[in-house]
Design a protein around this motif. Structure first.
Motif, PDB file in Angstrom:
ATOM      1  N   LEU A  50      39.409  84.457 -24.932  1.00  0.00           N
ATOM      2  CA  LEU A  50      39.270  83.042 -24.610  1.00  0.00           C
ATOM      3  C   LEU A  50      38.657  82.829 -23.231  1.00  0.00           C
ATOM      4  CD1 LEU A  50      39.835  80.127 -25.432  1.00  0.00           C
ATOM      5  CD2 LEU A  50      42.135  80.363 -24.492  1.00  0.00           C
ATOM      6  N   LEU A  51      39.075  83.625 -22.238  1.00  0.00           N
ATOM      7  CA  LEU A  51      38.597  83.427 -20.875  1.00  0.00           C
ATOM      8  C   LEU A  51      37.086  83.632 -20.739  1.00  0.00           C
ATOM      9  CD1 LEU A  51      39.481  82.722 -18.031  1.00  0.00           C
ATOM     10  CD2 LEU A  51      39.920  85.139 -17.612  1.00  0.00           C
ATOM     11  N   PRO A  52      36.492  84.731 -21.270  1.00  0.00           N
ATOM     12  CA  PRO A  52      35.028  84.852 -21.183  1.00  0.00           C
ATOM     13  C   PRO A  52      34.294  83.698 -21.852  1.00  0.00           C
ATOM     14  CG  PRO A  52      36.003  86.963 -21.776  1.00  0.00           C
ATOM     15  CD  PRO A  52      37.097  85.946 -21.855  1.00  0.00           C
ATOM     16  N   LEU A  53      34.829  83.190 -22.945  1.00  0.00           N
ATOM     17  CA  LEU A  53      34.179  82.061 -23.620  1.00  0.00           C
ATOM     18  C   LEU A  53      34.158  80.837 -22.712  1.00  0.00           C
ATOM     19  CD1 LEU A  53      32.952  80.808 -26.159  1.00  0.00           C
ATOM     20  CD2 LEU A  53      35.264  80.318 -26.948  1.00  0.00           C
ATOM     21  N   LEU A  54      35.288  80.543 -22.067  1.00  0.00           N
ATOM     22  CA  LEU A  54      35.324  79.406 -21.153  1.00  0.00           C
ATOM     23  C   LEU A  54      34.392  79.607 -19.967  1.00  0.00           C
ATOM     24  CD1 LEU A  54      39.158  78.629 -21.072  1.00  0.00           C
ATOM     25  CD2 LEU A  54      37.368  77.325 -22.231  1.00  0.00           C
ATOM     26  N   ILE A  55      34.358  80.834 -19.435  1.00  0.00           N
ATOM     27  CA  ILE A  55      33.487  81.110 -18.282  1.00  0.00           C
ATOM     28  C   ILE A  55      32.029  80.946 -18.664  1.00  0.00           C
ATOM     29  CG2 ILE A  55      32.724  82.935 -16.721  1.00  0.00           C
ATOM     30  CD1 ILE A  55      35.591  83.943 -16.640  1.00  0.00           C
ATOM     31  N   VAL A  56      31.655  81.440 -19.845  1.00  0.00           N
ATOM     32  CA  VAL A  56      30.259  81.296 -20.287  1.00  0.00           C
ATOM     33  C   VAL A  56      29.907  79.825 -20.460  1.00  0.00           C
ATOM     34  CG1 VAL A  56      28.705  81.724 -22.223  1.00  0.00           C
ATOM     35  CG2 VAL A  56      30.106  83.583 -21.336  1.00  0.00           C
ATOM     36  N   LEU A  57      30.799  79.046 -21.047  1.00  0.00           N
ATOM     37  CA  LEU A  57      30.534  77.617 -21.235  1.00  0.00           C
ATOM     38  C   LEU A  57      30.381  76.905 -19.886  1.00  0.00           C
ATOM     39  CD1 LEU A  57      32.966  76.741 -24.170  1.00  0.00           C
ATOM     40  CD2 LEU A  57      30.482  76.928 -24.268  1.00  0.00           C
ATOM     41  N   MET A  58      31.274  77.217 -18.937  1.00  0.00           N
ATOM     42  CA  MET A  58      31.185  76.576 -17.629  1.00  0.00           C
ATOM     43  C   MET A  58      29.928  77.019 -16.876  1.00  0.00           C
ATOM     44  SD  MET A  58      35.167  76.472 -16.387  1.00  0.00           S
ATOM     45  CE  MET A  58      35.442  78.216 -16.696  1.00  0.00           C
ATOM     46  N   ALA A  59      29.576  78.298 -17.006  1.00  0.00           N
ATOM     47  CA  ALA A  59      28.344  78.777 -16.376  1.00  0.00           C
ATOM     48  C   ALA A  59      27.136  78.070 -16.969  1.00  0.00           C
ATOM     49  CB  ALA A  59      28.224  80.291 -16.538  1.00  0.00           C
ATOM     50  N   GLY A  60      27.146  77.859 -18.294  1.00  0.00           N
ATOM     51  CA  GLY A  60      26.049  77.142 -18.928  1.00  0.00           C
ATOM     52  C   GLY A  60      25.935  75.712 -18.431  1.00  0.00           C
ATOM     53  N   VAL A  61      27.087  75.042 -18.253  1.00  0.00           N
ATOM     54  CA  VAL A  61      27.062  73.665 -17.742  1.00  0.00           C
ATOM     55  C   VAL A  61      26.527  73.629 -16.316  1.00  0.00           C
ATOM     56  CG1 VAL A  61      28.524  71.718 -17.093  1.00  0.00           C
ATOM     57  CG2 VAL A  61      28.898  72.876 -19.263  1.00  0.00           C
ATOM     58  N   LEU A  62      27.000  74.553 -15.472  1.00  0.00           N
ATOM     59  CA  LEU A  62      26.537  74.574 -14.087  1.00  0.00           C
ATOM     60  C   LEU A  62      25.046  74.882 -13.997  1.00  0.00           C
ATOM     61  CD1 LEU A  62      29.527  76.376 -12.338  1.00  0.00           C
ATOM     62  CD2 LEU A  62      28.907  73.965 -12.196  1.00  0.00           C
ATOM     63  N   LEU A  63      24.572  75.801 -14.835  1.00  0.00           N
ATOM     64  CA  LEU A  63      23.135  76.094 -14.843  1.00  0.00           C
ATOM     65  C   LEU A  63      22.333  74.898 -15.341  1.00  0.00           C
ATOM     66  CD1 LEU A  63      23.024  79.779 -16.131  1.00  0.00           C
ATOM     67  CD2 LEU A  63      22.522  78.959 -13.836  1.00  0.00           C
ATOM     68  N   ALA A  64      22.869  74.220 -16.360  1.00  0.00           N
ATOM     69  CA  ALA A  64      22.170  73.044 -16.881  1.00  0.00           C
ATOM     70  C   ALA A  64      22.070  71.944 -15.825  1.00  0.00           C
ATOM     71  CB  ALA A  64      22.894  72.523 -18.125  1.00  0.00           C
ATOM     72  N   LEU A  65      23.069  71.866 -14.939  1.00  0.00           N
ATOM     73  CA  LEU A  65      23.004  70.891 -13.856  1.00  0.00           C
ATOM     74  C   LEU A  65      22.204  71.418 -12.663  1.00  0.00           C
ATOM     75  CD1 LEU A  65      26.710  69.654 -13.869  1.00  0.00           C
ATOM     76  CD2 LEU A  65      24.729  68.460 -14.787  1.00  0.00           C
ATOM     77  N   GLY A  66      22.343  72.699 -12.381  1.00  0.00           N
ATOM     78  CA  GLY A  66      21.714  73.263 -11.200  1.00  0.00           C
ATOM     79  C   GLY A  66      20.214  73.425 -11.319  1.00  0.00           C
ATOM     80  N   PHE A  67      19.720  73.759 -12.519  1.00  0.00           N
ATOM     81  CA  PHE A  67      18.283  73.988 -12.670  1.00  0.00           C
ATOM     82  C   PHE A  67      17.474  72.707 -12.409  1.00  0.00           C
ATOM     83  CE2 PHE A  67      14.419  74.364 -15.267  1.00  0.00           C
ATOM     84  CZ  PHE A  67      13.870  75.514 -14.718  1.00  0.00           C
ATOM     85  N   PRO A  68      17.813  71.572 -13.046  1.00  0.00           N
ATOM     86  CA  PRO A  68      17.064  70.342 -12.720  1.00  0.00           C
ATOM     87  C   PRO A  68      17.214  69.941 -11.254  1.00  0.00           C
ATOM     88  CG  PRO A  68      18.326  70.065 -14.739  1.00  0.00           C
ATOM     89  CD  PRO A  68      18.791  71.321 -14.114  1.00  0.00           C
ATOM     90  N   LEU A  69      18.401  70.190 -10.674  1.00  0.00           N
ATOM     91  CA  LEU A  69      18.590  69.855  -9.272  1.00  0.00           C
ATOM     92  C   LEU A  69      17.687  70.697  -8.384  1.00  0.00           C
ATOM     93  CD1 LEU A  69      20.156  68.211  -7.198  1.00  0.00           C
ATOM     94  CD2 LEU A  69      21.924  69.975  -7.220  1.00  0.00           C
TER      95      LEU A  69
END
Length: 470
Positions: free
Chosen positions: A5-24
Motif C-alpha cells: 500500500l505504501l509504495p502505491l500511495l508514494i507513487v500517486l503522490m509523486a505523480g501529483v507533485l510532478l503534474a504540478l511541478g512540471f507546469p510550474l
C-alpha cells in the motif's frame, strides 16, 4: 500489506507533485524569458526612436545633422554593448548596417538573427522568441522595426547572452525542486501515518487470529482506532470468536461429562466380566477378548477426559530446567526400553525454558512412549535438548519404520493411527493431548522423517516469559 500500500500511495503522490511541478517549472522559465524579452523590446524601441530619422548618407544642407544623429546612435549602441554585453545594431532593409556594436558584428545571412530581421521587416516585433532552457547555450534575439511615414526603413536587432537568464531560471527550478522534495517528505510522512492508522487494526486482527489458531481462545481484538469499517470488522470478529469459544467449551464439557459418566458403568461391566471369568474354565478366549476390549475402552475414556482437561486448563508456567526434566523422563522410560531391547539415550545439558513441568512431562512421556513402542529391537531412541533461537527444544528421534508424507500431515489428529500400526496398543489420543498441553503454554510439537528411517519429533517451549505469552 503495508509494503504494497505504501509504495502505491508514494507513487500517486509523486505523480501529483510532478503534474504540478512540471507546469510550474515551465512557467518560471517562460516568465524569466518574458522579462528579458520585455527589457529588450524597450531597448530596441529606444534605439528605433533614435534611428527613425537616420538614413543613408544624405545630400544637401542636412548632412551634418544626419551624421550627428548617426554618431549619437552609434555612441548609444557602443555604451549599451560595453555595459550589458549585448550585441545591438540597426540595419537597413537590405541588411546593410546603419550603426552596430561591436564593430565586427554584422547581420548574418541566415540563422536566428536573420529570421527575427525578416519578421520585423513585416512590421511584427519579436514578442515571442523561441524558449531558451537552462541546458541550452543559445542567445536571445529580439528585433523591432524602425518606422517612418508608415514605412519600415530599418530594423533594430539585439542579440543577448542568456547565461544570467538561464541561471535565474535554474535557481527557480531548484526552489521548486526543494519545495517538491519537502512536500514529498511531508507526503511520505503523512502516508506512513495514514497506512499505520489504517492497517493497525488489521495487524491486531491478524495477531489475534494467530493467537486463536494456536489455542489462545481468549484473545480478542480491541475495537479502537482505524477506519469505521475496520472497527465494525473487529467487533464482528470478537462476536465470532465468542461463539466459537462457546461451541468449543460445550464440546469439551460434553466430552468430559460423557467420559466421566461412562466410566462408572464401564467399571461395573468390567467387574462383572471378572466375576463371570471365575465361573468359566481358565483361559477362555472369549472372556479374554472381552476383558481386553473393556480395558481398551476404559483407556480411551481416560484419554478423552485427559484431552478435554488439557484443552480447557490454563498452563501453570514457570522457569524450568528442561534438560533436567528431559533426563528424568529418559531415566523413567529406560527400563521399559531395555525390556524391549531398545537403546534409550539422552543428551540433556542444563537448559532453561518457560513451561508447565507437569504438562511438558506428560507430552514427553507420550512422545517417548510412541518412540519406544514403534522402534524395533536393537534400534536406538535418542533424546537431545538444545537451544534454537527463542525456543528450547527437545528432539526425540527413533529408528522405527517412520511415516509417509501423507501420514506426517495427519499425525497428532484425534484417534488417528497409521494403517501399519493398527495392531499396536493405544487410543490415538496421546499426541493430541501432548499438542494441547504444549499449546496452552506457547509451546509446539513438530514431526518429520528421520533418515535413514524413523521419526523425528521436536518439542519446543519458549526461552522467555514474554515469548510464552505472546
Amino acid at each position: 500489506m503495508r509494503t504494497r500500500l505504501l509504495p502505491l500511495l508514494i507513487v500517486l503522490m509523486a505523480g501529483v507533485l510532478l503534474a504540478l511541478g512540471f507546469p510550474l517549472a515551465v512557467s518560471v522559465a517562460a516568465a524569466q524569458q518574458q522579462k528579458v524579452v520585455v527589457d529588450r523590446i524597450d531597448d530596441t524601441a529606444r534605439f528605433a526612436s533614435l534611428a527613425q530619422f537616420v538614413t543613408k548618407r544624405p545630400t544637401g544642407a542636412r548632412v551634418r545633422d544626419k551624421d550627428e544623429r548617426r554618431a549619437t546612435l552609434q555612441t548609444e549602441l557602443d555604451y549599451y554593448h560595453e555595459v550589458y554585453g549585448i550585441r545591438a545594431g540597426v540595419f537597413f532593409r537590405d541588411g546593410q548596417p546603419m550603426a552596430h556594436s561591436p564593430g565586427d558584428w554584422f547581420l548574418p545571412p541566415r540563422g536566428q538573427e536573420r529570421e527575427a530581421f525578416e519578421e520585423a521587416l513585416r512590421s511584427r516585433g519579436s514578442h515571442d522568441p523561441r524558449q531558451v532552457w537552462p541546458w541550452q547555450r543559445g542567445r536571445l534575439v529580439v528585433a523591432s522595426p524602425v518606422i517612418r511615414d508608415g514605412d519600415v526603413i530599418a530594423v533594430v536587432v539585439t542579440d543577448s547572452p542568456t547565461g544570467h537568464m538561464r541561471s535565474k531560471t535554474l535557481q527557480g527550478w531548484l526552489l521548486i525542486g526543494a519545495g517538491e522534495s519537502a512536500a514529498m517528505l511531508l507526503a511520505v510522512g503523512a502516508a506512513l501515518r495514514l497506512t499505520g492508522w489504517v492497517l493497525r487494526p488489521v495487524r491486531v486482527l491478524d495477531a489475534t487470529t494467530h493467537d486463536i489458531a494456536t489455542g489462545r481462545l481468549k484473545s480478542r481484538v480491541a475495537a479502537a482506532g482505524g477506519p469505521p469499517e475496520l472497527r465494525r470488522l473487529a467487533r464482528s470478529f470478537n462476536e465470532m470468536a465468542d461463539n466459537v469459544q462457546d461451541v468449543l467449551e460445550q464440546q469439551r464439557a460434553f466430552v468430559a461429562d460423557a467420559s466421566h459418566q461412562l466410566r462408572n458403568p464401564l467399571s461395573a461391566l468390567l467387574l462383572r466380566i471378572e466375576l463371570l471369568a471365575l465361573e468359566l474354565p481358565e483361559g477362555n478366549e472369549e472372556i479374554a477378548s472381552v476383558r481386553t476390549e473393556g480395558k481398551r475402552l476404559a483407556q480411551v475414556l481416560d484419554d478423552l477426559l485427559g484431552l478435554a482437561l488439557a484443552e480447557h486448563a490454563d498452563a501453570d508456567l514457570c522457569l524450568t530446567d528442561i534438560g533436567e526434566l528431559a533426563a528424568e523422563r529418559v531415566g523413567a522410560w529406560r527400563p521399559l526400553a531395555e525390556q524391549r531391547g531398545v537403546r534409550l539415550t539422552g543428551e540433556c545439558p542444563a537448559t532453561t525454558g518457560w513451561a508447565d513441568p507437569v504438562a511438558l512431562s506428560s507430552a514427553l512421556d507420550a512422545v517417548i512412549d510412541n518412540a519406544v513402542k514403534f522402534t524395533p529391537e536393537g534400534e536406538e531412541v535418542r533424546v537431545e535438548v538444545s537451544k534454537s533461537g527463542t525456543m528450547t527444544t527437545v528432539v526425540i528421534t527413533d529408528g522405527g519404520p517412520g511415516l509417509t508424507e501423507d501420514e506426517l500431515a495427519r499425525i497428532g489428529d484425534r484417534f488417528w493411527r497409521s494403517n501399519h500400526h493398527q495392531n499396536v496398543k493405544g487410543s490415538g489420543l496421546g499426541l493430541s493431548i501432548s499438542r494441547a498441553l504444549l499449546a496452552a503454554g506457547g509451546g509446539s510439537i513438530a514431526y518429520e522423517s528421520h533418515e535413514p528411517h524413523g521419526l523425528r519429533v521436536t518439542v519446543g517451549v519458549p526461552r522467555s516469559e514474554s515469548a510464552s505469552s505472546a
